[in-house]
Design a protein around this motif. Sequence first.
Motif, PDB file in Angstrom:
ATOM      1  N   GLN A  75      54.434  27.847  43.938  1.00 53.51           N
ATOM      2  CA  GLN A  75      53.187  27.562  44.655  1.00 53.51           C
ATOM      3  C   GLN A  75      52.167  26.885  43.749  1.00 53.51           C
ATOM      4  N   ASN A  76      52.589  26.510  42.539  1.00 54.04           N
ATOM      5  CA  ASN A  76      51.689  25.911  41.550  1.00 54.04           C
ATOM      6  C   ASN A  76      50.484  26.801  41.269  1.00 54.04           C
ATOM      7  N   LYS A 104      37.964  38.573  31.923  1.00 54.52           N
ATOM      8  CA  LYS A 104      38.109  37.901  33.215  1.00 54.52           C
ATOM      9  C   LYS A 104      39.588  37.708  33.526  1.00 54.52           C
ATOM     10  N   VAL A 105      39.892  37.893  34.793  1.00 52.91           N
ATOM     11  CA  VAL A 105      41.219  37.593  35.309  1.00 52.91           C
ATOM     12  C   VAL A 105      41.010  36.618  36.468  1.00 52.91           C
ATOM     13  N   GLY A 106      41.734  35.516  36.419  1.00 54.05           N
ATOM     14  CA  GLY A 106      41.569  34.539  37.479  1.00 54.05           C
ATOM     15  C   GLY A 106      42.898  33.991  37.958  1.00 54.05           C
ATOM     16  N   LEU A 107      42.899  33.529  39.204  1.00 51.30           N
ATOM     17  CA  LEU A 107      44.053  32.887  39.787  1.00 51.30           C
ATOM     18  C   LEU A 107      43.774  31.398  39.761  1.00 51.30           C
ATOM     19  N   VAL A 108      44.696  30.627  39.199  1.00 51.58           N
ATOM     20  CA  VAL A 108      44.491  29.186  39.004  1.00 51.58           C
ATOM     21  C   VAL A 108      45.510  28.417  39.853  1.00 51.58           C
ATOM     22  N   LYS A 109      45.041  27.383  40.583  1.00 54.25           N
ATOM     23  CA  LYS A 109      45.922  26.516  41.376  1.00 54.25           C
ATOM     24  C   LYS A 109      46.029  25.193  40.659  1.00 54.25           C
ATOM     25  N   LYS A 110      47.256  24.796  40.349  1.00 54.81           N
ATOM     26  CA  LYS A 110      47.475  23.516  39.684  1.00 54.81           C
ATOM     27  C   LYS A 110      47.485  22.394  40.732  1.00 54.81           C
ATOM     28  N   ILE A 111      46.818  21.324  40.400  1.00 55.35           N
ATOM     29  CA  ILE A 111      46.749  20.205  41.343  1.00 55.35           C
ATOM     30  C   ILE A 111      47.504  19.020  40.764  1.00 55.35           C
TER      31      ILE A 111
END
Length: 150
Positions: free
Chosen positions: A125-126, A143-150
């Motif tokens: 799902q990138n 910090k915890v983050g969810l990252v979407k690769k484009i």
Amino acid sequence: IGLTTWGNWLENDYRNFSIEHAGVILEGKSDVDFVNISNFDDIFEYNQDQLRKRDVNAVYTDTETFFWKWDSEQNRRKFDDMRIRSDRARNRADLTLAFIFTNHLISAIHSTLAVFKFNKRLEKQNLGLKLDYDSYSDNRYFKVGLVKKI
């Protein structure tokens, strides 16, 4: 710990019982000796049985040190039951420990496979996780983050 302690208590009980009801001297006795004591009314019956089987090496030659003679069949059976319960408690302690170890091993394998599966799903799902931690500044953060690769 509980099962091992219980097994030790039962062992002390059956050993003391053998002193009282069969005249056993505890020094130098192995577990095998106590099995023999529980299966025969006295040392002479045991020795005769071994001679009938032609197992001369198993005969007690020191009949004074290894002497026993049960005062009743009922007490010999009670002793045998106590000895068996002690062995069972110790065996159950070992089995419980083996079960706990196996359970932890299976859980570790399962969690490792679950992480790999989760990471593969994120890759498809990138998506990715970003962890950020600052402990050096005055405003410490995590910090915890969810990252979407484009």
